[in-house]
Design a protein around this motif. Sequence first.
Motif, PDB file in Angstrom:
ATOM      1  N   SER A   6     -12.319 -54.183  11.275  1.00  0.00           N
ATOM      2  CA  SER A   6     -12.430 -52.806  11.713  1.00  0.00           C
ATOM      3  C   SER A   6     -11.901 -52.629  13.140  1.00  0.00           C
ATOM      4  O   SER A   6     -11.139 -51.706  13.430  1.00  0.00           O
ATOM      5  N   PHE A   7     -12.298 -53.534  14.030  1.00  0.00           N
ATOM      6  CA  PHE A   7     -11.811 -53.454  15.406  1.00  0.00           C
ATOM      7  C   PHE A   7     -10.296 -53.672  15.457  1.00  0.00           C
ATOM      8  O   PHE A   7      -9.578 -53.015  16.210  1.00  0.00           O
ATOM      9  N   GLY A  15      -8.396 -50.526  14.028  1.00  0.00           N
ATOM     10  CA  GLY A  15      -8.468 -49.423  14.989  1.00  0.00           C
ATOM     11  C   GLY A  15      -7.489 -49.647  16.131  1.00  0.00           C
ATOM     12  O   GLY A  15      -6.824 -48.722  16.588  1.00  0.00           O
ATOM     13  N   GLY A  16      -7.394 -50.883  16.591  1.00  0.00           N
ATOM     14  CA  GLY A  16      -6.486 -51.205  17.682  1.00  0.00           C
ATOM     15  C   GLY A  16      -5.028 -51.084  17.282  1.00  0.00           C
ATOM     16  O   GLY A  16      -4.196 -50.616  18.055  1.00  0.00           O
ATOM     17  N   PHE A  50      -3.646 -47.374  17.393  1.00  0.00           N
ATOM     18  CA  PHE A  50      -3.286 -46.907  18.725  1.00  0.00           C
ATOM     19  C   PHE A  50      -2.152 -47.720  19.317  1.00  0.00           C
ATOM     20  O   PHE A  50      -1.317 -47.195  20.048  1.00  0.00           O
ATOM     21  N   TYR A  83       0.409 -38.845  17.566  1.00  0.00           N
ATOM     22  CA  TYR A  83      -0.800 -38.744  18.384  1.00  0.00           C
ATOM     23  C   TYR A  83      -1.572 -37.477  18.021  1.00  0.00           C
ATOM     24  O   TYR A  83      -2.791 -37.502  17.853  1.00  0.00           O
ATOM     25  N   MET A 130      -1.454 -35.883  15.237  1.00  0.00           N
ATOM     26  CA  MET A 130      -2.013 -36.039  13.889  1.00  0.00           C
ATOM     27  C   MET A 130      -3.381 -36.705  13.967  1.00  0.00           C
ATOM     28  O   MET A 130      -4.322 -36.331  13.286  1.00  0.00           O
ATOM     29  N   LYS A 131      -3.469 -37.727  14.790  1.00  0.00           N
ATOM     30  CA  LYS A 131      -4.685 -38.534  14.860  1.00  0.00           C
ATOM     31  C   LYS A 131      -5.731 -37.869  15.763  1.00  0.00           C
ATOM     32  O   LYS A 131      -6.894 -37.774  15.409  1.00  0.00           O
ATOM     33  N   ILE A 132      -5.314 -37.407  16.952  1.00  0.00           N
ATOM     34  CA  ILE A 132      -6.258 -36.910  17.952  1.00  0.00           C
ATOM     35  C   ILE A 132      -6.411 -35.392  17.882  1.00  0.00           C
ATOM     36  O   ILE A 132      -7.506 -34.871  17.967  1.00  0.00           O
ATOM     37  N   LEU A 190      -2.870 -41.625  31.088  1.00  0.00           N
ATOM     38  CA  LEU A 190      -3.485 -42.870  30.640  1.00  0.00           C
ATOM     39  C   LEU A 190      -2.613 -43.565  29.597  1.00  0.00           C
ATOM     40  O   LEU A 190      -2.372 -44.770  29.667  1.00  0.00           O
ATOM     41  N   GLU A 225      -7.328 -54.440  23.409  1.00  0.00           N
ATOM     42  CA  GLU A 225      -8.267 -53.454  23.956  1.00  0.00           C
ATOM     43  C   GLU A 225      -9.457 -53.281  23.049  1.00  0.00           C
ATOM     44  O   GLU A 225     -10.602 -53.231  23.485  1.00  0.00           O
ATOM     45  N   SER A 226      -9.171 -53.188  21.777  1.00  0.00           N
ATOM     46  CA  SER A 226     -10.235 -52.957  20.815  1.00  0.00           C
ATOM     47  C   SER A 226     -11.175 -54.168  20.777  1.00  0.00           C
ATOM     48  O   SER A 226     -12.390 -54.013  20.730  1.00  0.00           O
ATOM     49  N   SER A 273     -12.108 -45.701  18.229  1.00  0.00           N
ATOM     50  CA  SER A 273     -12.372 -46.505  17.034  1.00  0.00           C
ATOM     51  C   SER A 273     -13.358 -47.639  17.302  1.00  0.00           C
ATOM     52  O   SER A 273     -14.199 -47.942  16.466  1.00  0.00           O
ATOM     53  N   ALA A 274     -13.270 -48.263  18.492  1.00  0.00           N
ATOM     54  CA  ALA A 274     -14.170 -49.378  18.771  1.00  0.00           C
ATOM     55  C   ALA A 274     -15.618 -48.892  18.853  1.00  0.00           C
ATOM     56  O   ALA A 274     -16.532 -49.538  18.331  1.00  0.00           O
ATOM     57  N   THR A 320     -16.928 -48.241  15.343  1.00  0.00           N
ATOM     58  CA  THR A 320     -17.282 -49.477  14.637  1.00  0.00           C
ATOM     59  C   THR A 320     -18.646 -49.982  15.096  1.00  0.00           C
ATOM     60  O   THR A 320     -19.467 -50.414  14.291  1.00  0.00           O
ATOM     61  N   LEU A 345     -13.772 -35.671  20.569  1.00  0.00           N
ATOM     62  CA  LEU A 345     -13.003 -36.767  19.986  1.00  0.00           C
ATOM     63  C   LEU A 345     -13.921 -37.796  19.336  1.00  0.00           C
ATOM     64  O   LEU A 345     -13.616 -38.348  18.277  1.00  0.00           O
ATOM     65  N   LYS A 391     -15.335 -36.424  16.075  1.00  0.00           N
ATOM     66  CA  LYS A 391     -14.289 -36.463  15.056  1.00  0.00           C
ATOM     67  C   LYS A 391     -14.104 -37.877  14.512  1.00  0.00           C
ATOM     68  O   LYS A 391     -14.077 -38.101  13.305  1.00  0.00           O
TER      69      LYS A 391
END
Lengths: 338, 376
Positions: free
Chosen positions: A15-16, A19-20, A23, A252, A254-256, A266, A297-298, B222-223, B226, B247, B250
Amino acid sequence: MDFGALFGSFDNFASFTMGGLVFGAIYALIALGYTMVYGVLQLINFAHSEVFMYGTFAVAWTFVLLHGTGDANWSLGKALPILLVALVAAMLASAAIALVLERVAYRPLINKNAPKLIALISAIGASFALSEAMGLRDRFAKWLGVDDNLANYVSPKKARDVYTNPVTIEPHKLFEVGGYNVTDVDLVIVLAALVMMFALDQFVRRTRFGRGIRAVAQDPESAALMGVNSTRVVQVTFLIGGLMAGVAATLYMMKIGATRQSAGFLLGVKAFTAAVMGGIGNLRGALLGGLVLGVMESWGAAIWGNEWRDVVAFILLVLILLVRPSGLLGEALGKARA
Amino acid sequence: MIRSNKSVRRIVALAGVAALSLTAACGSSDDGDKSSSGGKSDLCGKNIAFLGALTGDAGALGQNMVNGIELALKEYNDKNADCKINLKKFDSQGSPDTAPGLATQIVNDDSIFGLVGPGFSGESLATGKTFFEAGLPSISPSATNVTITQQGWSTWHRVIGNDDAQGKADAKYLTTTAGAKKVFVIDDGQDYSKGLAGTVKTALGSALADSDQISVGQTDMSAAVTKVKASGADAVFYGGYYTEAGLLAKALRQGGFKGTFMSGDGSEDPNFVKVAGAAAAEGAVLSAPAGPAPSGFGATGLYATQAYDATNIFLAAVKDGKSSAKDINDFIGSFTGDGVSGPVAFDDKGDIKESKIYAYFVKGGKLDVDNPTAME
């Protein structure tokens, strides 16, 4: 420290990581802009983050224009027609900003043979100017007397606030990888990043123009003597960086689904880091760097907590540069072989 | 020992009065009518200062406050054309590093008789001493960190309830009304957010599943999602502002989280729903130490009503003929009235006396700002 959070179960680990990766793919697309310009000009275009930010606004504006401001919840399929228009709009907007940047902030300096550091400062200044211009768009509209007509776009008195796409794209779960719901949106983001990367790589390696880019990257003077129009090559480099940033902006959004005048900062820093990590000036390095950075990062967030994600990412960057000073793949744009 | 000793405060206040009355003397010597009743106040033509974020990431919130201040000033100046009060804005970008320099500018500006602000808790803590020592009365529309009013700064006031009451009410709501067994608490690391989230964590006690901290401007949640899922929590509390809150909500819903999402006043803004999307925001609970703005109120946005009320207290002092900093400060201290954000009166620390905490709900794809429920 809590390694259990990351390695406690395969579910969490997958999962981590997933997710990473999602991004990381967006980082990679933005990183292309940094790496292309650096490869050709040995100049870090710090204003590239704003090129991306204008793209995100173009996406949201397209939805406002074609759909209106009413909140809606659409599946990816339903949003696709407008999304494609938004993609074109974002690519055009980002490319236009990138070209203006090249014309206003760089070419005058390059023509005068100014040191690279001067161009760097010019880049930082341009970044601030572009970001603040977006934050002041309501005032500009007021001066022009169009703030009432364009209220949905310029958000009078709220121009600095978060600006959202009225249409929320609802992701649908396709399959599950260890507890992480891989959605259609995630898949499109990763695939689109890979496809764009491959196409760009082929463009630089196989086309006549790509050869020009590589020639200027290797030795601008010799390239000019061989009849390569180096001004044109620099322009095209900025153009490509802008187009890629436009794609990243669409993914971006689409996702955010939300952006603001400072949204680029950032992500820009992260993308620049990704470019350096992969080997700045190297297209494939940008992809690798982006994905590695996203995943690290994740993982860092999993083990030490979210507040440490940036620390982990930058320590990793330092470690990689200590071992491989020119980044993971380390090969410059000019040396790429056809 | 919360209040500092009285004599020091008096000396400082006197020094402030002396400084102000020097400048006031020049103005009043000509017309002579020293504000007995109905006469022109010495403060006519002078300024109220605003200190807070106008640019930078939090610039939108400061802009909301300025909207409220400007509305109050406009209403006042339209009625009192012979005694206009103006606004001087100082942009701290919400940063505790930038604010102290601006605070020095403000206390050295003789045309400023009162401050609406500082906007945030961090900058309030960084500048409170400067304002207190100069004797400049201030009313913050939005700084809610508990510790600010424990410093003994007698010039510092706020027209918003502090985080302590809100955090306790939030924790109680989650465990009793929402029936949550395990709550995951997340904050964004700022003074306000950590304070509020910290109170919630303490009040939750054993119902706290785990906690995490994100950063302002972070978009990849996402982290955190989880971790929430791994903890088995059935509710999430977020301390922070609406962009990240949206965010996070969501990402949680898209990640399959089904429990209650709750956040505090920093997230109580229609933009929360816009960012999260109507579907993900549905059912979210946002608490705020302020009732709904009356219908037809001309300034929108989080903290606009509080800024409007804070400005009106200063304007009431002007109308009342107060001119010295001490008089104005005493006037604020003993002020009672009904503002658009609720009843306004201060205790001896500068905290608002009566502050009800309300729970606002996202219903039918909208933040229902008109029908909050009063919380315990």
